[in-house]
Design an enzyme around this catalytic site. Sequence first.
Site, PDB file in Angstrom:
ATOM      1  N   SER A  92     -59.558-132.350 -31.529  1.00  0.00           N
ATOM      2  CA  SER A  92     -60.652-131.546 -32.065  1.00  0.00           C
ATOM      3  C   SER A  92     -61.889-132.397 -32.301  1.00  0.00           C
ATOM      4  CB  SER A  92     -60.232-130.865 -33.370  1.00  0.00           C
ATOM      5  OG  SER A  92     -59.833-131.874 -34.281  1.00  0.00           O
ATOM      6  N   GLU A  93     -61.676-133.695 -32.544  1.00  0.00           N
ATOM      7  CA  GLU A  93     -62.816-134.578 -32.809  1.00  0.00           C
ATOM      8  C   GLU A  93     -63.742-134.640 -31.593  1.00  0.00           C
ATOM      9  OE1 GLU A  93     -59.656-135.486 -33.045  1.00  0.00           O
ATOM     10  OE2 GLU A  93     -59.234-136.160 -35.086  1.00  0.00           O
TER      11      GLU A  93
END
Length: 575
Positions: A470-471
């Site tokens: 997700s980063e």
Amino acid sequence: MWVRSLLLCGVSFALPLFVTAGTCKDAEMHHEIISEGRPFAFNCTYPPVTNRAVDVTWHRASNRSSVSNNRQLRNHQDQTWILFLPLEEGDSGIYQCVIRDTHNCYRIAVNLTVVRNHWCDSSTEGPIKLSLSDEYQQSLPLGKSASLTCHLDFPDSCVLDSIKWYKGCEELKAEKQYVVSGPRLLVNNVAEEDGGSYACTARLTYLGRQFTVRNYIAVSIKEVVSGGRIPNITYPKNNSIEVQLGSTLIVDCNITDTKENTNLRCWRINETLVDDYYNDSKRIREGIETNVSFKDHIFYTVNITFLEVKMEDYGLPFMCHAGVSTAYIMLKLPAPDFRAYLIGGLMAFLLLVVSILCIYNSFKIDIKLWYRSAFYSAQAPDDEKMYDAYVLYPKCPRESQGHDMDTMVLKILPEVLEKQCGYKLFIFGRDEFPGQAVANVIDENIKLCRRLIVLVAPESPSFGFLKHMSEDQIAVYNALIQDGMKVILIELEKVKDYSGMPESIQYIRQKHGAIQWDGDFTEKSQCAKTKFWKKVRYHMPPRRYPPSSPVQLLRHTPCNCTSGKWDAAIGLITP
Ligand SMILES: *[C@@H]1O[C@H](CO)[C@@H](O)[C@H](O)[C@H]1NC(C)=O
Ligand SMILES: *[C@@H]1O[C@H](CO)[C@@H](O)[C@H](O)[C@H]1NC(C)=O
Ligand SMILES: *[C@@H]1O[C@H](CO)[C@@H](O)[C@H](O)[C@H]1NC(C)=O
Ligand SMILES: *[C@@H]1O[C@H](CO)[C@@H](O)[C@H](O)[C@H]1NC(C)=O
Ligand SMILES: *[C@@H]1O[C@H](CO)[C@@H](O)[C@H](O)[C@H]1NC(C)=O
Ligand SMILES: *[C@@H]1O[C@H](CO)[C@@H](O)[C@H](O)[C@H]1NC(C)=O
Ligand SMILES: *[C@@H]1O[C@H](CO)[C@@H](O)[C@H](O)[C@H]1NC(C)=O
Ligand SMILES: *[C@@H]1O[C@H](CO)[C@@H](O)[C@H](O)[C@H]1NC(C)=O
Ligand SMILES: *[C@@H]1O[C@H](CO)[C@@H](O)[C@H](O)[C@H]1NC(C)=O
Ligand SMILES: *[C@@H]1O[C@H](CO)[C@@H](O)[C@H](O)[C@H]1NC(C)=O
């Protein structure tokens, strides 16, 4: 003509009378006024008598004595002729001939008047005026060329030669205006002064004796232009004709004229018949005249043919003559076709634009790189950013693709972009401080970068990374949406199917396309001047720093970004 038909009428009317009476019919009376001292002959002929086997006898009306056939006598009959060699004053009187064939008999009379004439002798002033026989009164048409005829009517036994012409008392010398041709005197370009008394003389030889025949001719000048009788040139109308240089041209001269007129019709240039003017080259010729008869007029057409129109023909009047009427055509070069020029110009302009666009498209990378190297100073852009690009890539070291990816990201990318081109990259897994939270690293550092480089490889388990990281997704979204950052997508291998990739990557791919890595991992591919690296550099911001170390600069001289200036310039000339 009408005399003859009148006679015919009279004869056909009188014929029955004559035949029944068994006598000769008086057909006609001729009047001859002839000057004394000249030979005179008269043929007994009557046109309705066509049979050659005619019997002709001459006699004097006064005492009905017949004319002798003795050729030695001054006055005798020679075949059908009565001859006086020469005339004497006492010969005046009426002479009759009877012309007879198997069916008919006619009597023809000649009222001969012998006059005394003092032609140009010193006792009289100039030639005297005579009331001469019809054929001794002739006329010349004003402004034209015509001829006078010396009527020398004698039997074949007389030899006639040495014809001379006189006007007044002066002998006419054959010169430009006068041409002697047989019994004719041609008069060119008749003027008013050409009227007056003329005389012609001829030498007559008969049985070895010589005589001089002298005819007097009263010449009148007549105007040829009689109202309504002028030929009408319906075409040309003093118009000009557009014609291309070197082409063939045929122009008709169309004329309507009355049936009575016997005008000359022709084409002239500079008052010379075209056939004469171009008698050498025969480039311009007059056609053969054709005519169509109508009830009250004749329509003539005579054309002029230019086999090949030359420059010298333009602007000259080519005159069509029909009697006194004239009309000309003039050739002119066709006016330039502005529409054609406009279309041509537009096409050329469009072609130019298209080719410029083509050239720009194929060289835009080189042009931009050259422009940068030429005009951008090696100073940091004033935007408070630390890095030129943030490098985002999938990490999966166990796979071979992962190995290639690591080589690419950790070795080649820094080698080329950092060492050779002087960019500063932030590579995750190299530049973050140990112990930092991944999300923080990305979020903080990506804000300090001018570009985001995303490397992808074909779908494989090894790089489902973005789905789970997700980063990274955050980073991409930040870059795309928040900062409007430019993203450079690099495919390590050809990726056919993006459907497994995150939407953000799909979006980038769709919007900006991707750059495909086409090199291997050898030294050769690690050169900033290869096509691939030029494309990457094109999307990178203007170069920030010069290469970090002079030693490296030396080692990489052939590949160096700084030498891209000439490289690009040469590339422009020889693609
Ligand atoms: C003279 O008249 C005869 C018939 O009368 C004719 O056949 C002949 O042709 C005439 N000759 C000339 C020169 O007119
Ligand atoms: C007829 O008259 C002419 C002159 O007019 C003359 O010469 C001729 O001898 C005359 N003939 C006769 C038969 O009288
Ligand atoms: C013949 O001509 C003369 C002069 O031209 C004239 O006086 C005479 O009347 C004429 N004779 C005839 C019969 O016509
Ligand atoms: C010549 O012909 C044209 C056309 O046929 C006509 O209009 C014109 O009146 C004519 N001119 C003369 C002088 O007859
Ligand atoms: C001249 O006459 C010919 C027919 O002989 C005709 O075909 C042509 O059209 C005419 N030309 C002009 C200009 O009237
Ligand atoms: C036509 O004649 C004039 C003078 O008579 C001359 O100057 C001109 O050159 C001539 N034109 C041609 C085409 O020979
Ligand atoms: C053409 O005409 C000119 C004068 O009209 C003359 O001098 C020349 O010899 C002629 N040429 C030919 C080939 O007939
Ligand atoms: C021009 O005249 C010639 C005859 O000399 C003829 O054969 C030709 O057909 C004419 N051309 C035209 C276009 O009328
Ligand atoms: C008309 O043309 C024909 C030949 O085509 C020629 O015999 C005749 O004399 C011409 N008529 C005129 C009045 O020019
Ligand atoms: C054409 O030009 C000629 C000579 O220059 C002239 O005589 C004639 O009247 C002109 N015709 C027209 C219809 O203008």
